[in-house]
Design a protein around this motif. Structure first.
Motif, PDB file in Angstrom:
ATOM      1  N   TYR A  60      53.338  38.246  42.137  1.00 24.72           N
ATOM      2  CA  TYR A  60      52.304  38.149  41.094  1.00 24.72           C
ATOM      3  C   TYR A  60      52.490  39.224  40.029  1.00 24.72           C
ATOM      4  CZ  TYR A  60      49.216  34.564  43.083  1.00 24.72           C
ATOM      5  OH  TYR A  60      48.671  33.372  43.511  1.00 24.72           O
ATOM      6  N   ASN A  61      53.193  40.293  40.378  1.00 25.70           N
ATOM      7  CA  ASN A  61      53.443  41.365  39.402  1.00 25.70           C
ATOM      8  C   ASN A  61      54.275  40.874  38.223  1.00 25.70           C
ATOM      9  OD1 ASN A  61      52.068  43.293  40.959  1.00 25.70           O
ATOM     10  ND2 ASN A  61      53.888  43.674  42.227  1.00 25.70           N
ATOM     11  N   SER A  63      53.827  37.931  36.840  1.00 32.43           N
ATOM     12  CA  SER A  63      53.069  36.922  36.077  1.00 32.43           C
ATOM     13  C   SER A  63      52.731  37.363  34.649  1.00 32.43           C
ATOM     14  CB  SER A  63      51.808  36.509  36.833  1.00 32.43           C
ATOM     15  OG  SER A  63      50.999  37.625  37.117  1.00 32.43           O
ATOM     16  N   PRO A  64      52.362  38.650  34.377  1.00 34.04           N
ATOM     17  CA  PRO A  64      52.123  39.014  32.965  1.00 34.04           C
ATOM     18  C   PRO A  64      53.354  38.832  32.087  1.00 34.04           C
ATOM     19  CG  PRO A  64      51.203  40.664  34.447  1.00 34.04           C
ATOM     20  CD  PRO A  64      52.046  39.762  35.277  1.00 34.04           C
ATOM     21  N   TRP A  65      54.530  39.120  32.645  1.00 35.83           N
ATOM     22  CA  TRP A  65      55.759  38.969  31.861  1.00 35.83           C
ATOM     23  C   TRP A  65      56.069  37.478  31.630  1.00 35.83           C
ATOM     24  CZ3 TRP A  65      57.303  43.340  29.790  1.00 35.83           C
ATOM     25  CH2 TRP A  65      56.960  44.540  30.429  1.00 35.83           C
ATOM     26  N   ALA A  67      53.816  35.058  31.590  1.00 32.33           N
ATOM     27  CA  ALA A  67      52.816  34.573  30.637  1.00 32.33           C
ATOM     28  C   ALA A  67      53.141  35.046  29.228  1.00 32.33           C
ATOM     29  CB  ALA A  67      51.431  35.054  31.055  1.00 32.33           C
ATOM     30  N   GLY A  68      53.609  36.303  29.103  1.00 28.12           N
ATOM     31  CA  GLY A  68      53.981  36.817  27.784  1.00 28.12           C
ATOM     32  C   GLY A  68      55.119  36.020  27.169  1.00 28.12           C
ATOM     33  N   SER A 272      46.017  33.427  27.424  1.00 26.25           N
ATOM     34  CA  SER A 272      46.164  34.845  27.767  1.00 26.25           C
ATOM     35  C   SER A 272      44.912  35.370  28.459  1.00 26.25           C
ATOM     36  CB  SER A 272      46.444  35.670  26.505  1.00 26.25           C
ATOM     37  OG  SER A 272      47.563  35.164  25.816  1.00 26.25           O
ATOM     38  N   THR A 276      44.733  36.766  32.351  1.00 22.61           N
ATOM     39  CA  THR A 276      44.370  38.181  32.478  1.00 22.61           C
ATOM     40  C   THR A 276      43.169  38.353  33.393  1.00 22.61           C
ATOM     41  OG1 THR A 276      45.219  38.644  30.257  1.00 22.61           O
ATOM     42  CG2 THR A 276      43.708  40.252  31.215  1.00 22.61           C
ATOM     43  N   LEU A 279      44.097  37.568  37.102  1.00 21.72           N
ATOM     44  CA  LEU A 279      44.778  38.656  37.812  1.00 21.72           C
ATOM     45  C   LEU A 279      43.822  39.822  38.074  1.00 21.72           C
ATOM     46  CD1 LEU A 279      48.180  38.654  35.873  1.00 21.72           C
ATOM     47  CD2 LEU A 279      47.788  37.884  38.226  1.00 21.72           C
TER      48      LEU A 279
END
Length: 677
Positions: A60-61, A63-65, A67-68, A272, A276, A279
């Motif tokens: 899951y770490n 996932s921000p990348w 999604a970005g 986004s 966000t 998470l």
């Protein structure tokens, strides 16, 4: 009754001159063309987390990348399509861009990709909406395919009423969804970052067992790319506005570009914000195929009866609380927008089909507008294809989603490459430095968009091919070949029917003689009318022909013919095998062989009946005979109708009331009165 039913469900017919009244303002166009892209926030963030969970919660770490990266691609595609809208405002969209700049085959590749993707858009959106409703209403979950098909039929009926009416019907739910999700994000951020409160999703304490452990670097990268390709489902629907530019009010390109920008900004914000908050609140989402055995609740396996809450529902519960009215509002509008997301395809597919039909790549019927000035045939075909997919895949979103987005990224990539060639070609002839600078900026945007979407296409194909994307890779070439075959047929027909430059071809020459043949079964009023009409045409020769199936009947007919003194010779054709059609065909062929330059005119007396069941009892032999005679060169078939009493009920039936009929009637009455005065 048929006309009444049609008017009840579809509405009164509109005149062609009323087409301008169906054009859309930006505030109505946004919910019509953007519902697909906006609705993707309901499942695209969830798909990213579900794929990453296959390697355990530690992934899951990433996932921000992921999604970005999806956001970067989305903004790039939106910026690129704003260039398309200004350069090609005729509504051809990606198909026109690829055809003009890359050739016909590239254009047909884009068209086949988009047509497959539009059908999948309807199927995926409706199936996902049924899943949301099925979480609270068991009947929907138990009868998913049937409910999904009924919803597609309802959307079809609304779209058949015209683009303006469908836009008005869908505007309120779409804006309600936008307001609800944006309100959820704003309030969630307020609680999280301003008040410093902790948000807890209902699955925050769950554990997810890893399906794939001890992954190599390559396998881990492949899984992350697969999550990225699933998240790119958020981009579907972006191309719809470029295909629908003609539906906007003037200035069309400017209004379409503004609507596209609004859609892009809102989609990125919602996408986004949801991931966000998901998470931050500890949302846990497993792959649906493994959720029953991989989700651990309080130390126990979830089991087969476990229903996984969608990410928006979990975030709404974390932000507002599970018993809050706002939670139920979010759930309701989310389910509704997923149903309405299919409407984007209902506006894109028919327009694309109409353009392809105009270019002779699809049947011409797709270019015709219906009573409400919508492309009704295209709408019906789209609905039929979506219903077949929903039935064949049992409305299973996870299976349908693997077929998704392949087609749309094919069109994205080819369109952007085509736009690069478009700007390069125009730069060669443009002397104005300011215009050249603007063109170079547009070319850079399209080039970057082409590279990005091309890379995504490769990733999607690599990660989804074995999971179902191969079906799309087979369907697209089949559609491509079908369209090429249709075009070849139309081209052959056009060449065959073309008139010579001097107009003196064999077809324009008068035949040497006209040999008229009246078919007779017995002497009655229809036969006498056919004989009278044939004589009135003054043919070169005229004869009556009957088929002698029974010898006694044939002799009786001959005797009555002579007794009545009918001034036309009667010829009896022998039929030892009791056939009617074959002896007549052989006789007509013999006439043509004797004099190939003669025309043979066949007059067939027919009954006109008024009830459906009477058609079964009459005219069957005449229909079969006409069907065979139409294939004979140099033969003209003339039907001579005789109205029976049952057809009287159809006489005097008023024509369907058209707009302005009363006004025209008054004007004609006034003119008539003026004449008498």
């Amino acid at each position: 009754m048929t006309d009444l039913t049609k008017r009840l469900f579809i509405g009164r017919a509109l005149r062609s001159t009323q087409l301008h009244e169906q054009l859309l303002r930006k505030r109505v166009a946004l919910p019509i063309f953007a519902s697909d892209a906006l609705s993707s926030v309901a499942y695209a963030p969830q798909e990213i987390l579900a794929i990453l969970s296959l390697a355990g919660l530690s992934f899951y770490n990433f996932s921000p990348w992921v999604a970005g990266a999806v956001v970067v691609v989305m903004l790039t595609v939106v910026a690129s399509y704003r260039q398309n809208v200004h350069a090609y405002p005729s509504g051809g969209g990606d198909y026109e861009v690829a055809t003009v700049n890359l050739g016909r085959n590239a254009g047909l590749t884009v068209a086949s990709a988009l047509m497959v993707d539009y059908v999948l858009t309807v199927a995926v959106s409706v199936a996902n909406g049924v899943d949301y409703v099925g979480a609270t209403i068991p009947f929907f979950a138990e009868h998913k395919p049937l409910v999904a098909i009924l919803i597609v039929l309802l959307l079809t009926m609304v779209n058949l009423r015209g683009i303006r009416e469908s836009g008005s019907a869908f505007a309120v739910p779409t804006y309600a969804f936008m307001a609800a999700v944006l309100g959820l994000i704003v309030y969630g951020f307020f609680r999280l970052f301003i008040l410093g409160e902790e948000l807890r999703a209902p699955t925050a304490d769950y554990q997810i067992l890893a399906e794939q452990t001890n992954l190599t670097s390559f396998a881990a990268a492949f899984l992350i790319l697969r999550a990225f390709s699933s998240g790119c489902a958020a981009l579907t629907g972006v191309e719809a506005i470029s295909n629908g530019v003609p539906a906007f009010r003037k200035p069309k390109s400017k209004n379409a570009a503004k609507t596209l920008l609004m859609m892009g900004v809102i989609s990125v914000t919602m996408f986004s914000g949801i991931i966000t908050l998901g998470l931050a609140s500890g949302v846990k989402v497993a792959d649906p195929a493994y959720a029953a055995k991989d989700v651990i609740i309080n130390g126990h396996v979830a089991g087969l009866d476990y229903h996984q809450q969608p990410i928006i529902a979990q975030v709404a519960e974390a932000v507002f609380g599970g018993s809050s009215i706002f939670f139920y509002v979010i759930a309701a509008v989310t389910a509704l927008i997923l149903f309405l997301a299919a409407n984007t395809a209902f506006n894109g597919f028919p327009v694309l089909g109409s353009i392809l039909a105009q270019d002779r790549f699809l049947p011409r019927q797709l270019h015709t507008r219906g009573d409400r000035l919508a492309f009704s045939n295209g709408i019906a075909i789209l609905a039929g294809g979506a219903c077949l997919l929903l039935w064949g895949f049992q409305a299973d979103v996870s299976r349908l989603l693997n077929l998704y987005i392949v087609g749309v990224f094919v069109s994205f990539t080819l369109s952007q490459i085509g736009m690069v060639r478009h700007w390069t070609r125009h730069l060669k002839t443009e002397p104005d430095s300011r215009v050249r600078l603007r063109m170079q900026r547009s070319r850079t945007i399209n080039a970057f968009g082409g590279v990005m979407t091309g890379l995504v296409l490769v990733v999607v194909l690599l990660t989804k091919f074995t999971h179902g994307a191969w079906i799309v890779c087979v369907a697209m070439p089949l559609l491509f070949l079908m369209m090429k075959g249709i075009h070849r047929h139309y081209e052959n027909i056009a060449r065959e029917l073309a008139v010579d430059e001097d107009g003196q071809g064999e077809e324009s020459m008068l035949p040497a003689r006209n040999h008229a043949v009246v078919l007779v079964s017995k002497i009655h009023k229809p036969t006498l009318r056919a004989l009278a009409y044939a004589r009135a045409t003054r043919p070169s020769t005229l004869e009556a022909v009957t088929v002698g199936v029974e010898g006694a009947e044939a002799r009786a007919l001959q005797e009555e013919w002579e007794r009545r003194g009918i001034p036309v010779p009667l010829k009896t054709l022998d039929s030892p095998y009791r056939e009617i059609t074959r002896p007549i065909l052989e006789y007509v062929k013999s006439l043509r062989r004797r004099s190939p330059r003669d025309v043979v005119s066949i007059y067939i007396p027919e009954y006109v009946v008024g009830r459906w069941w009477e058609h079964i009892l009459h005219n069957q032999s005449a229909l079969r005979l006409k069907g065979r005679l139409l294939f004979q060169p140099g033969v003209m078939v003339i039907s001579v109708p005789w109205q029976l009493h049952s057809s009287d009920r159809l006489k005097g039936r008023p024509e369907p009331f058209a707009a302005g009929a009363a006004r025209r009637s008054r004007q004609e009455t006034a003119r008539g009165g003026g004449g008498k005065a």
